[in-house]
Write an enzyme that holds these catalytic residues in place. Structure first.
Site, PDB file in Angstrom:
ATOM      1  N   MET A  58     -24.511  27.693 -13.949  1.00 54.62           N
ATOM      2  CA  MET A  58     -25.815  27.767 -13.078  1.00 54.62           C
ATOM      3  C   MET A  58     -26.650  28.130 -14.145  1.00 54.62           C
ATOM      4  O   MET A  58     -27.919  27.641 -13.566  1.00 54.62           O
ATOM      5  CB  MET A  58     -25.014  29.019 -11.859  1.00 54.62           C
ATOM      6  CG  MET A  58     -24.817  29.168 -10.949  1.00 54.62           C
ATOM      7  SD  MET A  58     -24.790  28.078  -9.760  1.00 54.62           S
ATOM      8  CE  MET A  58     -23.304  28.126  -8.734  1.00 54.62           C
ATOM      9  N   ASP A 345     -27.367  23.922  -8.220  1.00 56.80           N
ATOM     10  CA  ASP A 345     -26.649  24.961  -9.138  1.00 56.80           C
ATOM     11  C   ASP A 345     -27.599  25.668  -9.434  1.00 56.80           C
ATOM     12  O   ASP A 345     -28.559  25.513 -11.024  1.00 56.80           O
ATOM     13  CB  ASP A 345     -25.888  24.568 -10.086  1.00 56.80           C
ATOM     14  CG  ASP A 345     -24.568  23.629  -9.672  1.00 56.80           C
ATOM     15  OD1 ASP A 345     -23.718  24.308  -9.245  1.00 56.80           O
ATOM     16  OD2 ASP A 345     -25.006  23.069  -9.314  1.00 56.80           O
ATOM     17  N   THR A 346     -27.698  26.736  -8.974  1.00 55.94           N
ATOM     18  CA  THR A 346     -29.058  28.173  -9.629  1.00 55.94           C
ATOM     19  C   THR A 346     -28.762  29.532  -9.230  1.00 55.94           C
ATOM     20  O   THR A 346     -28.103  29.816  -8.632  1.00 55.94           O
ATOM     21  CB  THR A 346     -30.113  27.408  -8.345  1.00 55.94           C
ATOM     22  OG1 THR A 346     -30.620  26.232  -8.226  1.00 55.94           O
ATOM     23  CG2 THR A 346     -31.451  28.215  -8.628  1.00 55.94           C
ATOM     24  N   ILE A 347     -29.855  30.415 -10.269  1.00 60.22           N
ATOM     25  CA  ILE A 347     -29.119  31.966  -9.915  1.00 60.22           C
ATOM     26  C   ILE A 347     -30.968  32.175  -9.738  1.00 60.22           C
ATOM     27  O   ILE A 347     -32.308  31.799  -9.842  1.00 60.22           O
ATOM     28  CB  ILE A 347     -28.674  33.207 -10.230  1.00 60.22           C
ATOM     29  CG1 ILE A 347     -29.457  32.443 -12.213  1.00 60.22           C
ATOM     30  CG2 ILE A 347     -27.200  32.277 -11.585  1.00 60.22           C
ATOM     31  CD1 ILE A 347     -30.973  33.799 -11.925  1.00 60.22           C
TER      32      ILE A 347
END
Length: 523
Positions: A58, A345-347
């Site tokens: 991510m 896709d990331t936090i």
């Protein structure tokens, strides 16, 4: 208050500090930093560095970030743009000559310069208390010792592993396969990079042997990246933009982020009596889907233009004209799809400390494992943010040298009566503006508390039609299809979110999305 007879999770109530993020070890590290005397910036950075080891599919040190910051003692909000630019040798014409109609999603073509590490160092220097060496210590330990792969991480890793190429397979696979649930993942190469940064600050990443490893690896893969490109990476403080919705102001980053899309979407939705509709019924989902089509079409026209006409995009009359196009009974055709890529896709991490400094930080390598490439020696996973450019000649977001592409990742903050009341974020690539709008309307139109507003089912009208989570009934799905929507059940949960309420009574309330592995913690 939630129905305690049913499965669910309660929000976290605390007085001294709260962190909410997508992995519990990162949340724990953030609270440890607060209890050791650090502030919200120290805690958020420490947690974000750990997330690069806990969720490497991510985010990571080769990626970008955006930050909204409320310093202690003020209600002002600062915006820090930590998105990297394309290298000086980046050439759209060369990609078109190879037959590409859009920037490839994987490989060397979409690799832009990593901006997050410059922003993290800048934040630590300008607003932190403990120093970068203290902030980095937990991530260095976890990179050396390893982190057990969590359930959602295992699910995503298995999906994304096929993208890994060359050296990236050595660094992010175990025995040639994606690590499984509970298996320990270690990143000793990244531990070395973080030690360089602890000793030298940003120079330890953008200059010296770490930068040399990245440049040599990229050039061996056919990239034009140079040491001068890396040395020249700089983040920027900018003024956030905002828009009102029912007595609450939503604060977002200006372009090249897509935050203006969330404000426009709320402006469109303000023309409908959402509170009179079933919160998770057919009509609300339809109105939201139509508003998203219109707001995203405007985004495609305006975002990433250096002369972006935000005044026009966010003007009340623009929203009124767009709202008038919505037929309450019939779906319109989808807007022209983006030629540039969008993904999920990331936090996100948010922290509020005892002095009520608040951090809203979002951090990503774009697609799962970014470009699928990594540096040979240290295993730095390169992002594929260049896939956020278009190859359309003359478009403001056309790929070119030294440019920032349109970005999907957007942190948010809410104000009421001039007071910052909530940092929040909704992960999910293109979904994020719609996610911000849904979260705000869940709060303000339906009176949900932050945890319930996050838990509630989601739908999104994007490039794959109207995707709906299984939390919606079959009846609603059938009715939406009858209205002309191309309905499908989402392969995976739509997005993920965290939020912290800053109460006037001195209480902090943290909420975290069950769609991810994380939690909110406080003390």
């Amino acid at each position: 208050m939630r129905d305690l007879h049913l499965p669910g999770r309660s929000a976290i109530y605390a007085a001294n500090g709260v962190c909410a993020t997508s992995h519990p070890l990162a949340a724990k590290v953030a609270i440890d930093i607060l209890q050791a005397g650090g502030n919200a910036v120290d805690a958020a950075l420490a947690g974000a560095f750990v997330l690069g080891i806990a969720e490497p599919q991510m985010c990571g040190i080769g990626g970008d970030c955006f930050v909204l910051l409320k310093p202690a003692g003020t209600e002002d909000i600062l915006a820090l743009n930590g998105s990297g630019r394309s290298p000086a040798g980046y050439d759209a014409e060369a990609m078109r000559a190879k037959g590409h109609e859009s920037v490839p999603l994987r490989g060397i073509e979409p690799v832009t310069l990593p901006g997050a590490m410059d922003a993290f160092c800048r934040l630590s220097e300008d607003h932190g208390k403990l120093g970068l060496d203290r902030v980095l210590a937990p991530a260095i330990r976890y990179a050396d010792d390893g982190i057990p792969v969590a359930p959602r991480v295992a699910f995503d890793w298995a999906d994304d592993a096929a993208a890994l190429q060359g050296a990236a397979r050595d660094h992010y696979l175990i025995g040639g396969t994606a690590p499984t649930l509970g298996q320990i993942f270690r990143a000793p190469g990244q531990a070395q990079v973080l030690r360089h940064m602890a000793a030298e600050g940003r120079k330890g990443f953008y200059e010296g042997e770490v930068a040399e490893d990245m440049v040599a690896s990229l050039r061996a893969l056919g990239g034009s990246h140079t040491l001068d490109d890396f040395a020249g990476v700089r983040c920027d403080y900018t003024a956030p933009i905002c828009g009102p919705y029912k007595g609450t102001d939503l604060y977002e980053h200006p372009p090249n982020g897509q935050g203006a899309t969330a404000i426009l979407m709320l402006n469109i939705l303000s023309h409908f009596d959402l509170a009179a509709l079933e919160p998770f019924g057919t009509q609300r989902a339809h109105i939201e889907a139509e508003a998203a089509k219109l707001a995203y079409d405007a985004r495609n026209r305006f975002i990433a233009d250096p002369t972006t006409r935000l005044d026009h995009m966010l003007a009340p009359e623009t929203a009124a004209r767009l709202a008038a196009l919505i037929d309450p009974k019939r779906a319109m055709a989808a807007a022209k799809p983006l030629t540039e890529a969008v993904h999920k896709d990331t936090i996100y991490i948010t922290v509020v400390d005892r002095d009520r400094m608040a951090v809203s930080l979002i951090y990503s390598i774009f697609w799962g494992f970014g470009s699928g490439l990594a540096s040979t020696r240290f295993g730095i996973n390169f992002q594929n943010r260049g896939a956020g450019f278009t190859l359309e000649r003359g478009h403001p977001n056309e790929a070119g040298p030294g440019k920032r592409p349109m970005h999907t990742i957007i942190p948010g903050m809410l104000k009421q009566g001039g007071r910052v009341t909530m940092p929040f974020g909704v992960m999910g690539g293109a979904y994020q503006p719609c996610g911000h709008a849904r979260f705000v309307t869940n709060l303000l139109d339906y009176g949900l508390d932050p945890q319930a507003a996050i838990d509630a089912p989601r739908c999104f009208s994007g490039s794959d039609g109207l995707q709906i989570e299984r939390g919606y009934s079959g009846k609603v799905r059938a009715e939406l299809a009858a209205m002309g929507h191309e309905v499908s059940v989402a392969h995976e949960p739509i997005g993920g979110a965290q939020a912290i309420v800053i109460g006037q009574d001195g209480v902090l309330i943290g909420a975290s999305d069950p769609r991810k592995d994380g939690c909110a913690l406080g003390y």
